[in-house]
Design an enzyme around this catalytic site. Sequence first.
Site, PDB file in Angstrom:
ATOM      1  N   LYS A  64       0.872  -1.180   0.000  1.00  0.00           N
ATOM      2  CA  LYS A  64       0.000   0.000   0.000  1.00  0.00           C
ATOM      3  C   LYS A  64       0.905   1.225   0.000  1.00  0.00           C
ATOM      4  CE  LYS A  64      -4.408   0.942   0.056  1.00  0.00           C
ATOM      5  NZ  LYS A  64      -5.560   0.154  -0.433  1.00  0.00           N
ATOM      6  N   ASP A 115      -6.928   4.193  -4.739  1.00  0.00           N
ATOM      7  CA  ASP A 115      -7.634   4.032  -3.456  1.00  0.00           C
ATOM      8  C   ASP A 115      -8.279   5.397  -3.198  1.00  0.00           C
ATOM      9  OD1 ASP A 115      -7.942   2.121  -1.016  1.00  0.00           O
ATOM     10  OD2 ASP A 115      -7.362   3.993  -0.070  1.00  0.00           O
TER      11      ASP A 115
HETATM   12  P1  NDP Z   1     -12.993   7.473  -3.139  1.00  0.00           P
HETATM   13  O1  NDP Z   1     -11.959   8.489  -2.874  1.00  0.00           O
HETATM   14  O2  NDP Z   1     -13.481   7.265  -4.533  1.00  0.00           O
HETATM   15  O3  NDP Z   1     -14.278   7.742  -2.226  1.00  0.00           O
HETATM   16  C1  NDP Z   1     -14.183   7.786  -0.834  1.00  0.00           C
HETATM   17  C2  NDP Z   1     -15.531   8.224  -0.288  1.00  0.00           C
HETATM   18  O4  NDP Z   1     -15.522   8.099   1.131  1.00  0.00           O
HETATM   19  C3  NDP Z   1     -15.860   9.678  -0.569  1.00  0.00           C
HETATM   20  O5  NDP Z   1     -17.269   9.817  -0.654  1.00  0.00           O
HETATM   21  C4  NDP Z   1     -15.321  10.393   0.673  1.00  0.00           C
HETATM   22  O6  NDP Z   1     -15.947  11.627   0.931  1.00  0.00           O
HETATM   23  C5  NDP Z   1     -15.678   9.386   1.741  1.00  0.00           C
HETATM   24  N1  NDP Z   1     -14.758   9.474   2.878  1.00  0.00           N
HETATM   25  C6  NDP Z   1     -13.419   9.283   2.847  1.00  0.00           C
HETATM   26  N2  NDP Z   1     -12.900   9.472   4.081  1.00  0.00           N
HETATM   27  C7  NDP Z   1     -13.953   9.793   4.866  1.00  0.00           C
HETATM   28  C8  NDP Z   1     -14.071  10.123   6.239  1.00  0.00           C
HETATM   29  N3  NDP Z   1     -12.998  10.154   7.044  1.00  0.00           N
HETATM   30  N4  NDP Z   1     -15.319  10.399   6.726  1.00  0.00           N
HETATM   31  C9  NDP Z   1     -16.407  10.383   5.904  1.00  0.00           C
HETATM   32  N5  NDP Z   1     -16.355  10.085   4.599  1.00  0.00           N
HETATM   33  C10 NDP Z   1     -15.142   9.798   4.103  1.00  0.00           C
HETATM   34  O7  NDP Z   1     -12.421   6.097  -2.536  1.00  0.00           O
HETATM   35  P2  NDP Z   1     -12.883   4.615  -2.841  1.00  0.00           P
HETATM   36  O8  NDP Z   1     -14.344   4.582  -3.070  1.00  0.00           O
HETATM   37  O9  NDP Z   1     -11.959   4.039  -3.830  1.00  0.00           O
HETATM   38  O10 NDP Z   1     -12.535   3.892  -1.441  1.00  0.00           O
HETATM   39  C11 NDP Z   1     -13.480   3.800  -0.373  1.00  0.00           C
HETATM   40  C12 NDP Z   1     -13.036   2.722   0.595  1.00  0.00           C
HETATM   41  O11 NDP Z   1     -12.975   1.454  -0.095  1.00  0.00           O
HETATM   42  C13 NDP Z   1     -11.639   2.894   1.217  1.00  0.00           C
HETATM   43  O12 NDP Z   1     -11.655   2.340   2.522  1.00  0.00           O
HETATM   44  C14 NDP Z   1     -10.749   2.053   0.327  1.00  0.00           C
HETATM   45  O13 NDP Z   1      -9.567   1.657   0.987  1.00  0.00           O
HETATM   46  C15 NDP Z   1     -11.684   0.879   0.068  1.00  0.00           C
HETATM   47  N6  NDP Z   1     -11.360   0.071  -1.100  1.00  0.00           N
HETATM   48  C16 NDP Z   1     -11.294   0.629  -2.355  1.00  0.00           C
HETATM   49  C17 NDP Z   1     -11.025  -0.157  -3.455  1.00  0.00           C
HETATM   50  C18 NDP Z   1     -11.053   0.385  -4.837  1.00  0.00           C
HETATM   51  O14 NDP Z   1     -10.983  -0.428  -5.791  1.00  0.00           O
HETATM   52  N7  NDP Z   1     -11.188   1.681  -5.048  1.00  0.00           N
HETATM   53  C19 NDP Z   1     -10.723  -1.591  -3.304  1.00  0.00           C
HETATM   54  C20 NDP Z   1     -10.919  -2.098  -1.964  1.00  0.00           C
HETATM   55  C21 NDP Z   1     -11.197  -1.280  -0.923  1.00  0.00           C
HETATM   56  P3  NDP Z   1     -15.441  12.997   0.206  1.00  0.00           P
HETATM   57  O15 NDP Z   1     -16.075  12.983  -1.143  1.00  0.00           O
HETATM   58  O16 NDP Z   1     -15.945  14.057   1.128  1.00  0.00           O
HETATM   59  O17 NDP Z   1     -13.931  12.911   0.163  1.00  0.00           O
END
Ligand code: NDP
Length: 444
Positions: free
Chosen positions: A124, A164
């Site tokens: 990571k 991510d």
């Molecule tokens: P994105 O950046 O596309 O989206 C993240 C989302 O979560 C946004 O809506 C963001 O809000 C919100 N968010 C992030 N941090 C916080 C917080 N502290 N409090 C509230 N809301 C929060 O990321 P992904 O969708 O790719 O990833 C989401 C999760 O899934 C993570 O945990 C990641 O590690 C996991 N994951 C992702 C994979 C992938 O293929 N992308 C694979 C496996 C796991 P805002 O818009 O305000 O930033």
Amino acid sequence: MKASEVIANLEKRFPNEPEYIQAVSVVLNSIEEEYNKHPEFEKANLIERLCIPERIYQFRVTWQDDNHVIHTNMGYRIQHSNAIGPYKGGLRFHPSVNLSILKFLAFEQTFKNSLTTLPMGGAKGGSDFDPAGKSDPEIMRFCQQFMSELYQYIGADVDVPAGDIGVGGREIGYLYGMYKKVTHAYTGVLTGKGLSFGGSLIRPEATGYGNIYFLQEMLATKGIDIEGKTIVVSGSGNVAQYTIQKAMRLGAKVVTCSDHNGYVYDPEGFTEEKLAYLMELKNVRHGRVKEYAEHFGLKYVAGARPWGEKCDIALPSATQNEINEEEAKTLVKNGCIAVSEGANMPSTPGAIKVFQESGLLYAPGKASNAGGVSVSGLEMAQNSVRYSWSAEEVDNKLHDIMRQIHASCVKYGKNPDGSINYVKGANVAGFMKVAEAMMAQGVV
Ligand code: NDP
């Protein structure tokens, strides 16, 4: 091995890394019994070798904003284990990024990648750079500067990063452009690439779709169908969007989404039209879900998470530790029958305990969100043979992999009463493959 002693020792050595210790604790407590059936593991001090990353790179990233102000950020790459394949894991750009968070993610990734059945080690990386409010040229300059350092440590057969939080298709494009320039090589060194330069169909959809496929497998063990179920989703990024899309298309009603600032509640549920608006808002205009609520006249709750809304199923898809013990109790009290994690470690240890004691179906992210890295693995395979599969072919392979991951969880996690402990099942299954490879490869 006594899990509590190993954890206490790690806490002493790494006192400022609570997320890392949290992730290690959950895994060690659930594999302790199986580990102790193999005295050869203990003799090889396998557990300590598996908890501590093989390599950590840290570097400074200096970049200039549109007003010519110069900034510095930290860049990291944690190469946790390459026992079963090249290091593989995403890059996260978020101000909260630090060593503890990346070490927890790299540790989890190692077991997750093992579960996928594909040959990928765990890693990571990322930066404490905050993409919020940055212009497109600023994002490009940052990505270029970040890659001008990172390129030395990665490679198609060495370490293959992906996206991510904060790193989507746009960032992967900029990172790949710089990698190509400084290495003079066109290789599959990043996954999540655009379709015109080696990306795989279904990669953007993979984590969300995979979570729904896993959920369907869990529900099937109780003869339940997803159709007609009310679902609460957190987040509104990549994982949340495609989770909503697949659930909706299978006839479920998704009533929430959220971001850092609050959540939206929609009693009628998402439609294709509403989801298209959300995707354009978040992916193109980089706006807030508050605007989504205003556009469709929906309830918006600032500064809160959606777990208080009544639902049958909860799919946390935003970030780590986003469901605490109290919120877990509320979900159970409101009749929730399944929680399947799209995000990494979204449930605190207290919340996991509540879920497991209540008997609801609970899937840890390393099993249920493994669809993303699985299709990344399929992207690597396609790049290696310079060929691309159709969307249907990739989706079928993804579906098969999620079924196999579910079967592995059942194999190692079935309780005497027939219920399934998915945490134990996923951890033991992921661990056994890595452990066998490490034993075969000697003390390195
Ligand atoms: P994105 O950046 O596309 O989206 C993240 C989302 O979560 C946004 O809506 C963001 O809000 C919100 N968010 C992030 N941090 C916080 C917080 N502290 N409090 C509230 N809301 C929060 O990321 P992904 O969708 O790719 O990833 C989401 C999760 O899934 C993570 O945990 C990641 O590690 C996991 N994951 C992702 C994979 C992938 O293929 N992308 C694979 C496996 C796991 P805002 O818009 O305000 O930033």
